[in-house]
Design an enzyme around this catalytic site. Sequence first.
Site, PDB file in Angstrom:
ATOM      1  N   ARG A 106       6.662 -22.792 -57.148  1.00 56.34           N
ATOM      2  CA  ARG A 106       6.031 -21.585 -58.577  1.00 56.34           C
ATOM      3  C   ARG A 106       7.788 -22.499 -60.127  1.00 56.34           C
ATOM      4  O   ARG A 106       7.243 -21.966 -61.070  1.00 56.34           O
ATOM      5  CB  ARG A 106       6.507 -20.487 -58.162  1.00 56.34           C
ATOM      6  CG  ARG A 106       5.489 -19.940 -56.786  1.00 56.34           C
ATOM      7  CD  ARG A 106       5.497 -18.447 -56.992  1.00 56.34           C
ATOM      8  NE  ARG A 106       4.173 -18.066 -58.173  1.00 56.34           N
ATOM      9  CZ  ARG A 106       2.908 -17.412 -57.624  1.00 56.34           C
ATOM     10  NH1 ARG A 106       2.270 -17.561 -56.300  1.00 56.34           N
ATOM     11  NH2 ARG A 106       2.444 -16.479 -58.739  1.00 56.34           N
ATOM     12  N   TYR A 116       6.558 -23.693 -63.215  1.00 56.44           N
ATOM     13  CA  TYR A 116       5.927 -22.619 -64.304  1.00 56.44           C
ATOM     14  C   TYR A 116       6.960 -22.474 -64.488  1.00 56.44           C
ATOM     15  O   TYR A 116       6.950 -22.134 -66.060  1.00 56.44           O
ATOM     16  CB  TYR A 116       5.045 -22.240 -63.465  1.00 56.44           C
ATOM     17  CG  TYR A 116       3.640 -21.791 -63.847  1.00 56.44           C
ATOM     18  CD1 TYR A 116       2.347 -21.869 -64.957  1.00 56.44           C
ATOM     19  CD2 TYR A 116       4.208 -20.106 -64.483  1.00 56.44           C
ATOM     20  CE1 TYR A 116       2.118 -20.834 -65.736  1.00 56.44           C
ATOM     21  CE2 TYR A 116       3.048 -18.811 -64.474  1.00 56.44           C
ATOM     22  CZ  TYR A 116       2.619 -19.327 -65.634  1.00 56.44           C
ATOM     23  OH  TYR A 116       1.293 -18.512 -66.122  1.00 56.44           O
ATOM     24  N   ASP A 117       7.524 -20.890 -63.620  1.00 56.73           N
ATOM     25  CA  ASP A 117       7.981 -19.911 -63.854  1.00 56.73           C
ATOM     26  C   ASP A 117      10.011 -20.383 -65.298  1.00 56.73           C
ATOM     27  O   ASP A 117      10.567 -19.826 -66.127  1.00 56.73           O
ATOM     28  CB  ASP A 117       9.036 -19.454 -62.555  1.00 56.73           C
ATOM     29  CG  ASP A 117       7.781 -18.722 -61.859  1.00 56.73           C
ATOM     30  OD1 ASP A 117       7.111 -18.822 -62.092  1.00 56.73           O
ATOM     31  OD2 ASP A 117       8.008 -18.265 -61.049  1.00 56.73           O
ATOM     32  N   GLN A 169       0.179  -7.079 -51.187  1.00 60.55           N
ATOM     33  CA  GLN A 169       1.032  -7.119 -53.088  1.00 60.55           C
ATOM     34  C   GLN A 169       0.065  -6.762 -53.280  1.00 60.55           C
ATOM     35  O   GLN A 169      -0.866  -6.113 -53.754  1.00 60.55           O
ATOM     36  CB  GLN A 169       1.395  -8.705 -52.800  1.00 60.55           C
ATOM     37  CG  GLN A 169      -0.030  -9.617 -52.461  1.00 60.55           C
ATOM     38  CD  GLN A 169      -0.920  -9.958 -51.451  1.00 60.55           C
ATOM     39  OE1 GLN A 169      -1.054  -9.476 -50.611  1.00 60.55           O
ATOM     40  NE2 GLN A 169      -1.516 -10.893 -50.986  1.00 60.55           N
ATOM     41  N   ARG A 220       4.007  -6.370 -58.500  1.00 60.89           N
ATOM     42  CA  ARG A 220       4.303  -6.715 -60.266  1.00 60.89           C
ATOM     43  C   ARG A 220       3.271  -5.980 -60.862  1.00 60.89           C
ATOM     44  O   ARG A 220       2.086  -5.484 -60.434  1.00 60.89           O
ATOM     45  CB  ARG A 220       3.612  -8.135 -60.315  1.00 60.89           C
ATOM     46  CG  ARG A 220       3.702  -8.103 -62.409  1.00 60.89           C
ATOM     47  CD  ARG A 220       3.308 -10.182 -62.328  1.00 60.89           C
ATOM     48  NE  ARG A 220       3.790 -10.760 -61.172  1.00 60.89           N
ATOM     49  CZ  ARG A 220       3.101 -11.763 -61.230  1.00 60.89           C
ATOM     50  NH1 ARG A 220       1.458 -12.552 -61.548  1.00 60.89           N
ATOM     51  NH2 ARG A 220       3.157 -12.669 -60.857  1.00 60.89           N
TER      52      ARG A 220
HETATM   53  P1  NAD Z   1      -6.454 -21.765 -68.488  1.00 62.12           P
HETATM   54  O1  NAD Z   1      -5.717 -22.503 -67.858  1.00 62.12           O
HETATM   55  O2  NAD Z   1      -7.795 -22.053 -68.712  1.00 62.12           O
HETATM   56  O3  NAD Z   1      -5.728 -22.110 -69.990  1.00 62.12           O
HETATM   57  C1  NAD Z   1      -4.623 -23.056 -70.300  1.00 62.12           C
HETATM   58  C2  NAD Z   1      -5.237 -24.309 -71.524  1.00 62.12           C
HETATM   59  O4  NAD Z   1      -4.627 -25.139 -72.167  1.00 62.12           O
HETATM   60  C3  NAD Z   1      -6.418 -25.299 -70.740  1.00 62.12           C
HETATM   61  O5  NAD Z   1      -7.451 -25.654 -71.675  1.00 62.12           O
HETATM   62  C4  NAD Z   1      -6.236 -26.486 -70.696  1.00 62.12           C
HETATM   63  O6  NAD Z   1      -6.512 -27.921 -70.585  1.00 62.12           O
HETATM   64  C5  NAD Z   1      -4.966 -26.781 -71.645  1.00 62.12           C
HETATM   65  N1  NAD Z   1      -3.371 -27.652 -71.330  1.00 62.12           N
HETATM   66  C6  NAD Z   1      -2.843 -27.192 -70.413  1.00 62.12           C
HETATM   67  N2  NAD Z   1      -1.940 -28.435 -70.321  1.00 62.12           N
HETATM   68  C7  NAD Z   1      -1.816 -29.302 -72.003  1.00 62.12           C
HETATM   69  C8  NAD Z   1      -0.945 -29.817 -73.008  1.00 62.12           C
HETATM   70  N3  NAD Z   1      -0.416 -30.470 -71.807  1.00 62.12           N
HETATM   71  N4  NAD Z   1      -1.761 -30.416 -73.919  1.00 62.12           N
HETATM   72  C9  NAD Z   1      -2.725 -29.487 -74.320  1.00 62.12           C
HETATM   73  N5  NAD Z   1      -3.958 -28.205 -73.568  1.00 62.12           N
HETATM   74  C10 NAD Z   1      -2.842 -28.276 -72.520  1.00 62.12           C
HETATM   75  O7  NAD Z   1      -5.694 -20.271 -68.026  1.00 62.12           O
HETATM   76  P2  NAD Z   1      -5.272 -19.090 -69.592  1.00 62.12           P
HETATM   77  O8  NAD Z   1      -5.257 -18.673 -68.727  1.00 62.12           O
HETATM   78  O9  NAD Z   1      -6.116 -19.053 -70.959  1.00 62.12           O
HETATM   79  O10 NAD Z   1      -3.806 -19.288 -69.777  1.00 62.12           O
HETATM   80  C11 NAD Z   1      -3.473 -19.316 -70.866  1.00 62.12           C
HETATM   81  C12 NAD Z   1      -1.732 -19.311 -71.224  1.00 62.12           C
HETATM   82  O11 NAD Z   1      -1.586 -18.267 -70.953  1.00 62.12           O
HETATM   83  C13 NAD Z   1      -1.352 -20.285 -70.678  1.00 62.12           C
HETATM   84  O12 NAD Z   1      -0.003 -20.634 -71.764  1.00 62.12           O
HETATM   85  C14 NAD Z   1      -0.462 -19.433 -69.541  1.00 62.12           C
HETATM   86  O13 NAD Z   1       0.879 -19.511 -68.941  1.00 62.12           O
HETATM   87  C15 NAD Z   1      -0.630 -18.229 -69.920  1.00 62.12           C
HETATM   88  N6  NAD Z   1      -0.363 -16.887 -69.140  1.00 62.12           N
HETATM   89  C16 NAD Z   1      -2.366 -16.359 -68.589  1.00 62.12           C
HETATM   90  C17 NAD Z   1      -1.637 -14.827 -67.791  1.00 62.12           C
HETATM   91  C18 NAD Z   1      -3.842 -15.032 -67.424  1.00 62.12           C
HETATM   92  O14 NAD Z   1      -3.373 -13.272 -67.081  1.00 62.12           O
HETATM   93  N7  NAD Z   1      -4.640 -15.493 -67.887  1.00 62.12           N
HETATM   94  C19 NAD Z   1      -0.979 -14.312 -67.349  1.00 62.12           C
HETATM   95  C20 NAD Z   1       0.355 -15.192 -68.096  1.00 62.12           C
HETATM   96  C21 NAD Z   1       0.729 -16.219 -68.454  1.00 62.12           C
HETATM   97  N1  UDP Z   2      -4.571 -14.246 -53.204  1.00 62.64           N
HETATM   98  C1  UDP Z   2      -5.367 -13.864 -52.634  1.00 62.64           C
HETATM   99  N2  UDP Z   2      -6.201 -14.982 -52.047  1.00 62.64           N
HETATM  100  C2  UDP Z   2      -6.856 -15.164 -52.764  1.00 62.64           C
HETATM  101  C3  UDP Z   2      -5.783 -16.095 -54.013  1.00 62.64           C
HETATM  102  C4  UDP Z   2      -4.669 -15.085 -54.367  1.00 62.64           C
HETATM  103  O1  UDP Z   2      -5.089 -12.927 -51.925  1.00 62.64           O
HETATM  104  O2  UDP Z   2      -7.896 -16.622 -52.888  1.00 62.64           O
HETATM  105  C5  UDP Z   2      -3.465 -13.566 -54.007  1.00 62.64           C
HETATM  106  C6  UDP Z   2      -2.455 -14.052 -53.603  1.00 62.64           C
HETATM  107  O3  UDP Z   2      -0.983 -14.514 -52.678  1.00 62.64           O
HETATM  108  C7  UDP Z   2      -1.026 -13.516 -54.947  1.00 62.64           C
HETATM  109  C8  UDP Z   2      -2.124 -12.394 -56.257  1.00 62.64           C
HETATM  110  O4  UDP Z   2      -3.283 -12.570 -55.288  1.00 62.64           O
HETATM  111  O5  UDP Z   2      -0.174 -12.330 -53.964  1.00 62.64           O
HETATM  112  C9  UDP Z   2      -2.322 -12.373 -57.169  1.00 62.64           C
HETATM  113  O6  UDP Z   2      -2.505 -14.281 -57.362  1.00 62.64           O
HETATM  114  P1  UDP Z   2      -2.557 -14.871 -58.167  1.00 62.64           P
HETATM  115  O7  UDP Z   2      -2.888 -16.464 -57.566  1.00 62.64           O
HETATM  116  O8  UDP Z   2      -4.722 -14.048 -58.841  1.00 62.64           O
HETATM  117  O9  UDP Z   2      -2.064 -14.910 -59.130  1.00 62.64           O
HETATM  118  P2  UDP Z   2      -0.619 -14.680 -59.369  1.00 62.64           P
HETATM  119  O10 UDP Z   2      -0.152 -14.660 -58.117  1.00 62.64           O
HETATM  120  O11 UDP Z   2       0.375 -16.094 -60.184  1.00 62.64           O
HETATM  121  O12 UDP Z   2      -0.071 -13.707 -59.949  1.00 62.64           O
END
Ligand code: NAD
Ligand code: UDP
Length: 313
Positions: free
Chosen positions: A142, A145-146, A209, A277
Amino acid sequence: MTQAVLVTGGAGFLGSHLCDRLINDGHNILCLDNFFTGSKQNIEHLIGNPCFELLRHDVTFPLYVEIDQIYNLACPASPIHYQHDPVQTTKTSVHGAINMLGLAKRTKARIFQASTSEVYGDPEEHPQPESYWGKVNPIGPRSCYDEGKRCAETLFFDYHRQHDLDIKVVRIFNTYGPRMHPNDGRVVSNFIVQALRSEDITMYGNGQQTRSFCYVDDLIEGFVRMMGTEKGITGPINLGNPGEFTMLELAEKIIKLTGSKSKLIFHPLPPDDPKQRQPNISLAKNHLGWEPKVNLEDGLKETISYFKKLLNV
Ligand code: NAD
Ligand code: UDP
Ligand code: UDP
């Protein structure tokens, strides 16, 4: 006042909802995306609108445009997608942030960063306040990303201190709703798609979880409020719904709401999967007057009806 607003990742799940909201608020939108996880369907209803422009571009490359505000959302968000090409994930967060900050510096644009609760890692403090520094593995699956998102936060604050950039950083907790990618492996979309197709529900670990799920409309309201704060309110600010559920509770709710006959099937917990979380949203309440309004059941109903149409079931 009408602003020229760049939304990176604008064809993604959150980005497309943000574009809708900003168009509604009367702004001119430049939607940038490389379509890695986003899709044209998410924004097709905006194509042809004179206030909306679409640009295929990768944020890891420089971009020279004239702009008033930047929302930097580009980055795959689901573990399956961000682990598919982890080097590109880190580049997107880090080089992408550098390019967008360079653009903001030249144009004097206000710049917003979509950071994440993943900066807290597998947290030892619960719920997580912004002051908590997190517990993140720097070398695990992870980490691309993190750590990418943590480094992006570092860059935002250094550009703020060094170049006086007007930054707004939010840490987003798990968010769900229509336009989630059906195959991106996130828990809400997985469980709903499996329930609607009468397939087994894939529970990772024992399902004890926890996560806290925010409905997309609530989150976007938080984005816009944060972007509207005075200069100097930099964040980071947590945005999420404090309602905390185990994955077993989530599966039960989805089975009930879909009337599905699906059964749970248990798989091993992926490495470094956070055990719990939940956001502490006191700062968002105080600074933005914001808190989520949509409860999990109502949000799930909207999301289920979206997936029913999408999957034709
Ligand atoms: P998503 O994957 O649907 O959207 C991400 C978008 O970024 C996509 O359209 C993808 O094509 C585009 N993208 C990826 N790499 C790129 C690059 N190098 N150049 C240009 N475009 C690029 O995901 P989302 O859920 O809409 O997330 C949007 C943002 O919010 C992300 O930065 C994500 O880390 C952050 N975020 C989302 C969540 C959530 O729960 N949805 C939680 C925490 C953070
Ligand atoms: N998870 C699960 N089954 C699935 C997908 C995810 O049990 O088919 C669990 C995963 O292991 C995590 C939680 O659901 O504990 C949330 O997962 P998600 O990938 O949605 O988000 P994140 O882990 O990034 O918060
Ligand atoms: N950049 C960009 N658009 C701009 C200005 C800068 O994409 O309008 C990129 C460019 O790639 C640059 C990076 O942002 O390397 C950082 O810009 P900054 O001005 O901070 O640094 P420098 O130009 O000195 O590398």
